[in-house]
Motif scaffolding. Structure first.
Motif, mmCIF file in Angstrom:
data_model
loop_
_atom_site.group_PDB
_atom_site.id
_atom_site.type_symbol
_atom_site.label_atom_id
_atom_site.label_comp_id
_atom_site.label_asym_id
_atom_site.label_seq_id
_atom_site.Cartn_x
_atom_site.Cartn_y
_atom_site.Cartn_z
ATOM 1 N N HIS A 149 -17.535 5.344 -3.191
ATOM 2 C CA HIS A 149 -17.969 6.737 -2.360
ATOM 3 C C HIS A 149 -19.636 5.878 -2.005
ATOM 4 O O HIS A 149 -20.343 5.330 -2.594
ATOM 5 N N ILE A 150 -19.689 6.073 -0.641
ATOM 6 C CA ILE A 150 -21.306 5.558 -0.018
ATOM 7 C C ILE A 150 -22.022 7.143 -0.704
ATOM 8 O O ILE A 150 -22.001 8.163 1.155
ATOM 9 N N GLY A 151 -23.417 7.085 -0.829
ATOM 10 C CA GLY A 151 -24.889 8.089 -0.445
ATOM 11 C C GLY A 151 -24.954 7.691 0.881
ATOM 12 O O GLY A 151 -24.549 7.290 1.699
ATOM 13 N N ALA A 164 -12.254 -1.557 -3.166
ATOM 14 C CA ALA A 164 -11.976 -0.087 -3.825
ATOM 15 C C ALA A 164 -12.786 -0.258 -5.094
ATOM 16 O O ALA A 164 -12.902 -0.478 -5.846
ATOM 17 N N CYS A 165 -13.397 1.759 -4.748
ATOM 18 C CA CYS A 165 -13.993 2.284 -5.974
ATOM 19 C C CYS A 165 -15.310 1.873 -6.570
ATOM 20 O O CYS A 165 -15.783 2.294 -7.455
ATOM 21 N N ALA A 166 -15.801 0.975 -5.767
ATOM 22 C CA ALA A 166 -17.339 0.845 -5.914
ATOM 23 C C ALA A 166 -17.727 2.077 -5.399
ATOM 24 O O ALA A 166 -17.196 3.202 -4.756
ATOM 25 N N GLN A 167 -19.353 2.192 -6.477
ATOM 26 C CA GLN A 167 -20.004 3.449 -6.250
ATOM 27 C C GLN A 167 -21.315 3.276 -5.778
ATOM 28 O O GLN A 167 -21.989 2.320 -5.875
ATOM 29 N N ILE A 168 -21.911 3.746 -4.574
ATOM 30 C CA ILE A 168 -23.266 3.521 -3.926
ATOM 31 C C ILE A 168 -23.782 4.039 -3.637
ATOM 32 O O ILE A 168 -23.057 4.919 -2.682
ATOM 33 N N GLY A 221 -15.072 -2.547 -11.634
ATOM 34 C CA GLY A 221 -15.543 -1.779 -10.049
ATOM 35 C C GLY A 221 -16.563 -2.548 -9.887
ATOM 36 O O GLY A 221 -17.791 -3.446 -10.196
ATOM 37 N N VAL A 222 -17.705 -1.827 -8.896
ATOM 38 C CA VAL A 222 -18.968 -2.035 -8.771
ATOM 39 C C VAL A 222 -20.497 -1.011 -8.525
ATOM 40 O O VAL A 222 -19.399 0.067 -8.580
ATOM 41 N N ILE A 223 -20.906 -0.568 -9.670
ATOM 42 C CA ILE A 223 -22.183 0.245 -9.312
ATOM 43 C C ILE A 223 -23.670 -0.287 -8.549
ATOM 44 O O ILE A 223 -24.075 -0.839 -9.315
ATOM 45 N N ILE A 224 -24.418 0.609 -7.369
ATOM 46 C CA ILE A 224 -24.705 0.402 -6.410
ATOM 47 C C ILE A 224 -26.013 1.383 -6.519
ATOM 48 O O ILE A 224 -25.743 2.462 -6.544
#
Length: 356
Positions: A149-151, A164-168, A221-224
């Protein structure tokens, strides 16, 4: 390039202007080399003499300056030059130069959700279930993994890899070659290893035999957060079980490495080649100078400043300035360094006294 009037530019950076506000400029330049279409940047008096040698008709100049004496038609008057540069450069930044829409060579899974007014460049690959926010710009040969997901308003330069599954969050800015969501460096042996023994006994007991290493997969995963900037060739490993996290507003310079499970707070500044080992936590507003490193499983308190080239091996209190290897209080390090430089002279004095 489309120009902007002096009055509009002044409004964008929140500063007053004087003179011909209708004058149009197309870019910024240094006073000595600026041409008639440039606005010269002379926010410090030491740059002022060069205004008379360049061809600029307008300048960004320090507050209270006699701008007309330099033959200018208009001037924007600022208090903080470097702060003004942020707005000025943003006004002339051409961005990625991508056309709106999706390039025919891009490979996008049918289940991907694309926001409005996106720009997707050649040979971009976007995996199943990904969500791309409004007005995102994705340059050629970027790979976006499944369920990412990219904002909105992301700017992602060429060759970026997002696992995969990174939340940005929104307004992410990623320079070429960055890798987000690679596996963490996690391995284990069948029996206790020599490394574990050394760590537990501080080297007093190291008897374990060599063993092969078994891989521990990273599934966290990664959350940014929002407004994060990530430099060229930065690597952010995904967490083992919980996510690696980068707080909103943080800025990572080129070649920074963030290990698995690391938590970086909000509005941190990590300069070139900083390395943070697994499971370490940085509070908000921390600054780490170039080539500084932090050991694993420690906490660096909010507002801490770590000098360039320092090695942080233990917890750092909130607001502390540290330097050296191992890192100590900055003033302590300076005193130690001064003492070290005095050693040859002291030894020479001792030798001469011994001889008498």
């Amino acid at each position: 390039m489309t120009g902007i009037t002096i009055s509009d530019l002044a409004k964008r950076i929140g500063a007053p202007f004087e003179g011909n506000g209708a004058l149009v400029v197309t870019s910024a330049g240094e006073p000595k080399t600026a041409d008639a279409g440039h606005i010269a940047l002379a926010m410090d008096p030491k740059f002022a003499p060069a205004l008379t040698t360049g061809a600029a008709r307008a300048a960004v100049i320090w507050e209270g300056a006699d701008w007309q004496s330099f033959g200018l038609e208009a001037a924007i008057l600022v208090r903080r030059g470097r702060l003004a540069m942020a707005g000025i450069t943003a006004s002339f930044d051409a961005g990625l130069g991508l056309a709106k829409g999706v390039h025919p060579s891009a490979v996008i899974d049918p289940s991907v959700t694309l926001g409005d007014d996106v720009s997707i460049g050649p040979l971009v690959v976007i995996g199943a279930g990904a969500v791309i926010g409004d007005r995102c710009q994705i340059a050629p040969q970027v790979t976006v993994g499944t369920d990412v997901h990219i904002g909105a308003d992301a700017v992602i330069h060429a060759g970026v890899r997002i696992g995969a599954c990174a939340q940005i969050g929104a307004r992410i800015f990623i320079q070429p070659g960055a890798v987000i969501g690679a596996d963490g460096f996690s391995f284990v042996t069948q029996e206790i290893s020599a490394v574990e023994q050394a760590r537990e006994s501080l080297g007093a007991n190291v008897e374990a035999k060599g063993q092969s290493w078994l891989r521990i997969a990273s599934i966290g995963g990664v959350i940014i957060g929002d407004d994060v900037e990530i430099g060229a060739n930065v690597t952010i490993d995904q967490g083992t079980i919980r996510a690696t996290q980068i707080g909103s507003g943080s800025k990572l310079d080129n070649q920074v490495h963030i290990g698995h499970n690391v938590i970086v707070g909000q509005h941190c500044l990590l300069c070139g080649q900083v390395g943070i080992a697994g499971s370490t936590v940085l509070g908000d507003f921390c600054v780490m100078g170039g080539q500084a490193g932090a050991a694993d499983n420690i906490t660096i308190g909010s507002g801490a400043i770590i000098g360039a080239g320092s090695g942080v091996l233990s917890n750092v209190p909130k607001g502390k300035a540290m330097m050296g290897y191992p890192a100590v209080a900055m003033q302590t390090h300076i005193d130690m360094y001064k003492s070290l430089r005095r050693l040859p002279r002291l030894l020479k004095d001792l030798a001469s006294k011994k001889g008498t």
